[in-house]
Design an enzyme around this catalytic site. Structure first.
Site, mmCIF file in Angstrom:
data_model
loop_
_atom_site.group_PDB
_atom_site.id
_atom_site.type_symbol
_atom_site.label_atom_id
_atom_site.label_comp_id
_atom_site.label_asym_id
_atom_site.label_seq_id
_atom_site.Cartn_x
_atom_site.Cartn_y
_atom_site.Cartn_z
ATOM 1 C CG ASN A 14 70.120 84.260 67.922
ATOM 2 O OD1 ASN A 14 70.927 85.083 67.520
ATOM 3 N ND2 ASN A 14 70.470 83.214 68.658
ATOM 4 C CG HIS A 110 77.032 76.580 63.967
ATOM 5 N ND1 HIS A 110 76.357 75.476 64.456
ATOM 6 C CD2 HIS A 110 78.332 76.408 64.291
ATOM 7 C CE1 HIS A 110 77.232 74.684 65.055
ATOM 8 N NE2 HIS A 110 78.429 75.225 64.967
HETATM 9 C C1 GRF Z 1 71.997 79.955 69.726
HETATM 10 O O1 GRF Z 1 73.185 79.681 70.381
HETATM 11 C C2 GRF Z 1 72.146 79.655 68.273
HETATM 12 O O2 GRF Z 1 73.416 79.920 67.780
HETATM 13 C C3 GRF Z 1 71.870 78.200 68.216
HETATM 14 O O3 GRF Z 1 70.857 77.998 69.166
HETATM 15 C C4 GRF Z 1 70.884 79.011 70.160
HETATM 16 C C5 GRF Z 1 69.533 79.654 70.203
HETATM 17 O O4 GRF Z 1 69.336 80.526 71.262
HETATM 18 N N1 GRF Z 1 71.597 77.766 66.881
HETATM 19 P P1 GRF Z 1 68.030 81.440 71.316
HETATM 20 O O5 GRF Z 1 66.810 80.510 71.344
HETATM 21 O O6 GRF Z 1 68.006 82.323 70.100
HETATM 22 O O7 GRF Z 1 68.134 82.219 72.596
#
Ligand code: GRF
Length: 211
Positions: A14, A110
Site C-alpha cells: 500500500n 481495512h
Molecule cells: C493490507 O491488507 C491492509 O489492508 C491491511 O494490512 C495489509 C498491509 O499490506 N491493513 P501491505 O504492507 O501494504 O503490503
C-alpha cells in the site's frame, strides 16, 4: 503541499501504491515526507529508501510505557510537520492520545467492506478467512478516518470485489489489494490533501472539485 507520514509494519504494497500515485502526479497537494515502521525488518522500509523518503523505526517494546512511545511518535510526526497520517498495514495500536492529536487526520485501510469483518482481531489474512467462512459473494476494502473505535471511524471510500469459487484467503487477499486497496488509498490521500473531505456527524462528505 501537505506533509504525509505513512506508518507501516509489513511488506508495504500500500505504501508502494501511494509512492507510485505520487510519482504519477495523482496526489498533487500532498507529499510523502516520512515513513515510520514498527519494526526494523519491515520490507516497506526498503521501498521508502528506494524512493528517497526519510524513514524512522519505532518499536513499541523499546519503550517502557505507552506514554513514552506516544511521546516519541508525536515528536516524529511534529518534526515532520505532518498534516496527514496514513496507516498502511500498521499493526501497533494507536493510542487515544495520538488519535486526538490528529483528529480526522489519520487514514486507515481495512481489507473488507466495513462494518463486515472488522474490529478487534480482524487483520491480515483473518479478515479474508472469515469472509470465505461466511460465504459472502462480495467483499472489498474501506478507507476510513481513525477514531477511538477499532475500524469504527468515519468511512471515506469503499470498493467492492467479487469472491470467486475456489478462492483461498491468500488469493482473495491479493485480489482485494489489486482491485481495491491500491486504488482507494491514494485516492483518499489525494482527496484529503485537496481539502475535499468534510466530516460531519460521524460521516464523510466528499466536496466537489473546485473549478
Ligand atoms: C493490507 O491488507 C491492509 O489492508 C491491511 O494490512 C495489509 C498491509 O499490506 N491493513 P501491505 O504492507 O501494504 O503490503
Amino acid at each position: 503541499m501537505l506533509n504525509i507520514a505513512v506508518l507501516v509494519s509489513g511488506g508495504g504494497t500500500n505504501l508502494q501504491a501511494l509512492i507510485d500515485a505520487q510519482n504519477r502526479g495523482e496526489i498533487p497537494n500532498g507529499h510523502i515526507s516520512l515513513v515510520i515502521a514498527s519494526k526494523p525488518d519491515a520490507y516497506a522500509l526498503k521501498r521508502a529508501e528506494k524512493a528517497g523518503i526519510p524513514t524512522a523505526v519505532l518499536r513499541r517494546k523499546q519503550f517502557s510505557s505507552q506514554e513514552a512511545y506516544d511521546d516519541a511518535l508525536l515528536q516524529k510526526l511534529a518534526e515532520n510537520r505532518t498534516s496527514l497520517v496514513i496507516l498502511a498495514g500498521f499493526l501497533t495500536i494507536i493510542s487515544n492520545r495520538v488519535i486526538h492529536a490528529y483528529e480526522n487526520q489519520i487514514l486507515n485501510i481495512h481489507p473488507s467492506l466495513i462494518p463486515s469483518f472488522c474490529g478487534e482481531g480482524y487483520y491480515g489474512l483473518r479478515v479474508h478467512e472469515e469472509a470465505l467462512r461466511r460465504g459472502v459473494k462480495v467483499t472489498g476494502a474501506t478507507v476510513h478516518f481513525v477514531n477511538e473505535v477499532c475500524d469504527g471511524g468515519p468511512i471515506i471510500l469503499q470498493k467492492a470485489v467479487a469472491v470467486q469459487s475456489g478462492d483461498t484467503p491468500e488469493v482473495l487477499q491479493r485480489r482485494v489489494m489489486e482491485q481495491a486497496e491500491w486504488k482507494l488509498l491514494p485516492k483518499a490521500a489525494a482527496l484529503f490533501c485537496a481539502g475535499r473531505l468534510v466530516v460531519k456527524d460521524g460521516r464523510v462528505e466528499i466536496k466537489e472539485e473546485a473549478e
